[in-house]
Design a protein around this motif. Structure first.
Motif, PDB file in Angstrom:
ATOM      1  N   ILE A   5     -43.395 -40.737  96.090  1.00 18.36           N
ATOM      2  CA  ILE A   5     -42.929 -39.951  94.956  1.00 18.36           C
ATOM      3  C   ILE A   5     -43.646 -38.614  95.052  1.00 18.36           C
ATOM      4  O   ILE A   5     -44.876 -38.548  95.011  1.00 18.36           O
ATOM      5  CB  ILE A   5     -43.221 -40.632  93.608  1.00 18.36           C
ATOM      6  CG1 ILE A   5     -42.486 -41.974  93.536  1.00 18.36           C
ATOM      7  CG2 ILE A   5     -42.790 -39.726  92.451  1.00 18.36           C
ATOM      8  CD1 ILE A   5     -42.775 -42.781  92.295  1.00 18.36           C
ATOM      9  N   SER A   6     -42.870 -37.557  95.242  1.00 20.94           N
ATOM     10  CA  SER A   6     -43.462 -36.233  95.430  1.00 20.94           C
ATOM     11  C   SER A   6     -44.028 -35.713  94.107  1.00 20.94           C
ATOM     12  O   SER A   6     -43.759 -36.258  93.030  1.00 20.94           O
ATOM     13  CB  SER A   6     -42.422 -35.263  95.990  1.00 20.94           C
ATOM     14  OG  SER A   6     -41.411 -35.033  95.045  1.00 20.94           O
ATOM     15  N   SER A   7     -44.772 -34.636  94.204  1.00 18.57           N
ATOM     16  CA  SER A   7     -45.407 -34.069  93.007  1.00 18.57           C
ATOM     17  C   SER A   7     -44.392 -33.578  91.975  1.00 18.57           C
ATOM     18  O   SER A   7     -44.699 -33.502  90.790  1.00 18.57           O
ATOM     19  CB  SER A   7     -46.345 -32.916  93.405  1.00 18.57           C
ATOM     20  OG  SER A   7     -45.609 -31.899  94.056  1.00 18.57           O
ATOM     21  N   ASN A   8     -43.157 -33.284  92.410  1.00 13.95           N
ATOM     22  CA  ASN A   8     -42.129 -32.842  91.452  1.00 13.95           C
ATOM     23  C   ASN A   8     -41.223 -33.996  91.019  1.00 13.95           C
ATOM     24  O   ASN A   8     -40.185 -33.785  90.408  1.00 13.95           O
ATOM     25  CB  ASN A   8     -41.314 -31.672  92.008  1.00 13.95           C
ATOM     26  CG  ASN A   8     -40.632 -31.993  93.314  1.00 13.95           C
ATOM     27  OD1 ASN A   8     -40.800 -33.077  93.856  1.00 13.95           O
ATOM     28  ND2 ASN A   8     -39.879 -31.048  93.842  1.00 13.95           N
ATOM     29  N   GLY A   9     -41.617 -35.256  91.354  1.00 13.87           N
ATOM     30  CA  GLY A   9     -40.899 -36.421  90.862  1.00 13.87           C
ATOM     31  C   GLY A   9     -39.776 -36.926  91.736  1.00 13.87           C
ATOM     32  O   GLY A   9     -39.055 -37.841  91.339  1.00 13.87           O
ATOM     33  N   THR A  15     -38.831 -41.202 104.641  1.00 11.47           N
ATOM     34  CA  THR A  15     -39.129 -39.827 105.033  1.00 11.47           C
ATOM     35  C   THR A  15     -40.297 -39.329 104.188  1.00 11.47           C
ATOM     36  O   THR A  15     -40.539 -39.832 103.097  1.00 11.47           O
ATOM     37  CB  THR A  15     -37.904 -38.899 104.853  1.00 11.47           C
ATOM     38  OG1 THR A  15     -38.252 -37.577 105.270  1.00 11.47           O
ATOM     39  CG2 THR A  15     -37.429 -38.852 103.407  1.00 11.47           C
ATOM     40  N   THR A  16     -40.998 -38.363 104.712  1.00 11.91           N
ATOM     41  CA  THR A  16     -42.078 -37.741 103.938  1.00 11.91           C
ATOM     42  C   THR A  16     -41.786 -36.270 103.679  1.00 11.91           C
ATOM     43  O   THR A  16     -42.616 -35.569 103.115  1.00 11.91           O
ATOM     44  CB  THR A  16     -43.432 -37.887 104.673  1.00 11.91           C
ATOM     45  OG1 THR A  16     -43.314 -37.325 105.975  1.00 11.91           O
ATOM     46  CG2 THR A  16     -43.836 -39.351 104.772  1.00 11.91           C
ATOM     47  N   THR A  17     -40.623 -35.808 104.110  1.00 14.08           N
ATOM     48  CA  THR A  17     -40.231 -34.422 103.907  1.00 14.08           C
ATOM     49  C   THR A  17     -39.431 -34.288 102.622  1.00 14.08           C
ATOM     50  O   THR A  17     -38.338 -34.841 102.497  1.00 14.08           O
ATOM     51  CB  THR A  17     -39.379 -33.922 105.099  1.00 14.08           C
ATOM     52  OG1 THR A  17     -40.124 -34.109 106.305  1.00 14.08           O
ATOM     53  CG2 THR A  17     -39.018 -32.463 104.934  1.00 14.08           C
ATOM     54  N   ASP A  18     -39.970 -33.576 101.656  1.00 13.51           N
ATOM     55  CA  ASP A  18     -39.293 -33.379 100.375  1.00 13.51           C
ATOM     56  C   ASP A  18     -38.291 -32.242 100.515  1.00 13.51           C
ATOM     57  O   ASP A  18     -38.653 -31.087 100.654  1.00 13.51           O
ATOM     58  CB  ASP A  18     -40.310 -33.069  99.278  1.00 13.51           C
ATOM     59  CG  ASP A  18     -39.687 -33.057  97.895  1.00 13.51           C
ATOM     60  OD1 ASP A  18     -38.445 -33.058  97.796  1.00 13.51           O
ATOM     61  OD2 ASP A  18     -40.450 -33.044  96.916  1.00 13.51           O
ATOM     62  N   SER A  19     -36.998 -32.593 100.502  1.00 13.88           N
ATOM     63  CA  SER A  19     -35.920 -31.608 100.620  1.00 13.88           C
ATOM     64  C   SER A  19     -35.317 -31.283  99.263  1.00 13.88           C
ATOM     65  O   SER A  19     -34.200 -30.797  99.166  1.00 13.88           O
ATOM     66  CB  SER A  19     -34.839 -32.129 101.565  1.00 13.88           C
ATOM     67  OG  SER A  19     -35.380 -32.350 102.844  1.00 13.88           O
ATOM     68  N   ASP A  20     -36.043 -31.586  98.200  1.00 19.39           N
ATOM     69  CA  ASP A  20     -35.670 -31.293  96.817  1.00 19.39           C
ATOM     70  C   ASP A  20     -34.453 -32.075  96.337  1.00 19.39           C
ATOM     71  O   ASP A  20     -33.668 -31.588  95.545  1.00 19.39           O
ATOM     72  CB  ASP A  20     -35.483 -29.790  96.594  1.00 19.39           C
ATOM     73  CG  ASP A  20     -35.713 -29.420  95.135  1.00 19.39           C
ATOM     74  OD1 ASP A  20     -36.498 -30.109  94.455  1.00 19.39           O
ATOM     75  OD2 ASP A  20     -35.089 -28.448  94.659  1.00 19.39           O
ATOM     76  N   TYR A  21     -34.286 -33.312  96.840  1.00 17.15           N
ATOM     77  CA  TYR A  21     -33.317 -34.250  96.294  1.00 17.15           C
ATOM     78  C   TYR A  21     -34.069 -35.227  95.411  1.00 17.15           C
ATOM     79  O   TYR A  21     -35.173 -35.645  95.743  1.00 17.15           O
ATOM     80  CB  TYR A  21     -32.606 -35.041  97.408  1.00 17.15           C
ATOM     81  CG  TYR A  21     -31.699 -34.214  98.265  1.00 17.15           C
ATOM     82  CD1 TYR A  21     -30.440 -33.855  97.822  1.00 17.15           C
ATOM     83  CD2 TYR A  21     -32.098 -33.797  99.528  1.00 17.15           C
ATOM     84  CE1 TYR A  21     -29.590 -33.094  98.614  1.00 17.15           C
ATOM     85  CE2 TYR A  21     -31.256 -33.041 100.333  1.00 17.15           C
ATOM     86  CZ  TYR A  21     -30.010 -32.697  99.873  1.00 17.15           C
ATOM     87  OH  TYR A  21     -29.173 -31.947 100.644  1.00 17.15           O
ATOM     88  N   LYS A  22     -33.515 -35.615  94.278  1.00 19.74           N
ATOM     89  CA  LYS A  22     -34.167 -36.599  93.410  1.00 19.74           C
ATOM     90  C   LYS A  22     -34.379 -37.913  94.141  1.00 19.74           C
ATOM     91  O   LYS A  22     -35.369 -38.595  93.948  1.00 19.74           O
ATOM     92  CB  LYS A  22     -33.370 -36.824  92.128  1.00 19.74           C
ATOM     93  CG  LYS A  22     -33.507 -35.691  91.159  1.00 19.74           C
ATOM     94  CD  LYS A  22     -34.953 -35.621  90.705  1.00 19.74           C
ATOM     95  CE  LYS A  22     -35.308 -34.317  90.067  1.00 19.74           C
ATOM     96  NZ  LYS A  22     -36.743 -34.142  89.914  1.00 19.74           N
ATOM     97  N   LEU A  23     -33.407 -38.300  95.001  1.00 23.73           N
ATOM     98  CA  LEU A  23     -33.528 -39.483  95.839  1.00 23.73           C
ATOM     99  C   LEU A  23     -33.128 -39.084  97.244  1.00 23.73           C
ATOM    100  O   LEU A  23     -32.017 -38.611  97.469  1.00 23.73           O
ATOM    101  CB  LEU A  23     -32.631 -40.623  95.341  1.00 23.73           C
ATOM    102  CG  LEU A  23     -32.551 -41.862  96.233  1.00 23.73           C
ATOM    103  CD1 LEU A  23     -33.923 -42.533  96.346  1.00 23.73           C
ATOM    104  CD2 LEU A  23     -31.525 -42.838  95.684  1.00 23.73           C
ATOM    105  N   ASP A  24     -34.038 -39.250  98.199  1.00 27.33           N
ATOM    106  CA  ASP A  24     -33.773 -38.884  99.590  1.00 27.33           C
ATOM    107  C   ASP A  24     -34.096 -40.100 100.449  1.00 27.33           C
ATOM    108  O   ASP A  24     -35.247 -40.530 100.524  1.00 27.33           O
ATOM    109  CB  ASP A  24     -34.640 -37.696  99.998  1.00 27.33           C
ATOM    110  CG  ASP A  24     -34.200 -37.056 101.306  1.00 27.33           C
ATOM    111  OD1 ASP A  24     -33.400 -37.669 102.043  1.00 27.33           O
ATOM    112  OD2 ASP A  24     -34.672 -35.945 101.602  1.00 27.33           O
ATOM    113  N   VAL A  25     -33.072 -40.682 101.069  1.00 28.73           N
ATOM    114  CA  VAL A  25     -33.234 -41.894 101.872  1.00 28.73           C
ATOM    115  C   VAL A  25     -32.887 -41.568 103.316  1.00 28.73           C
ATOM    116  O   VAL A  25     -31.779 -41.101 103.600  1.00 28.73           O
ATOM    117  CB  VAL A  25     -32.319 -43.033 101.366  1.00 28.73           C
ATOM    118  CG1 VAL A  25     -32.488 -44.273 102.218  1.00 28.73           C
ATOM    119  CG2 VAL A  25     -32.593 -43.330  99.900  1.00 28.73           C
TER     120      VAL A  25
END
Length: 87
Positions: A5-9, A15-25
């Motif tokens: 869970i990234s810092s922005n929720g 994956t560990t890359t936060d692409s700014d999707y609420k759910l990224d699978v």
């Protein structure tokens, strides 16, 4: 690490890359009941996929011509239909 869970929720799975999707699978995903969308379903162009298993169907945007197509397998017989084309 399998999920984060990234810092922005945002929830990241596989994956560990936060692409700014609420759910990224990353990888295959399955919904075992109803998938309800309140907004837009976006399809990326892909090469023609393999035929779906019996009793299943696939919808995709064909990279060859940009058409939206569906493959339907009923009892082992697969039909492909174009449901929208770029003309």
């Amino acid at each position: 690490e399998r999920a984060r869970i990234s810092s922005n929720g945002n929830l990241l799975i596989g994956t560990t890359t936060d692409s700014d999707y609420k759910l990224d699978v990353a990888g295959k995903s399955r919904v075992q009941s109803i998938l309800e969308l309140d907004d837009v379903l976006t399809l990326n162009q892909i090469s023609t996929p393999a035929d779906p298993a019996s009793g299943k169907s696939s919808i995709y945007m064909d990279s060859a011509d940009g058409a939206i197509k569906v493959k339907i397998n009923v009892g082992g017989t697969v039909v492909t239909r174009t449901i929208a084309s770029f003309e």
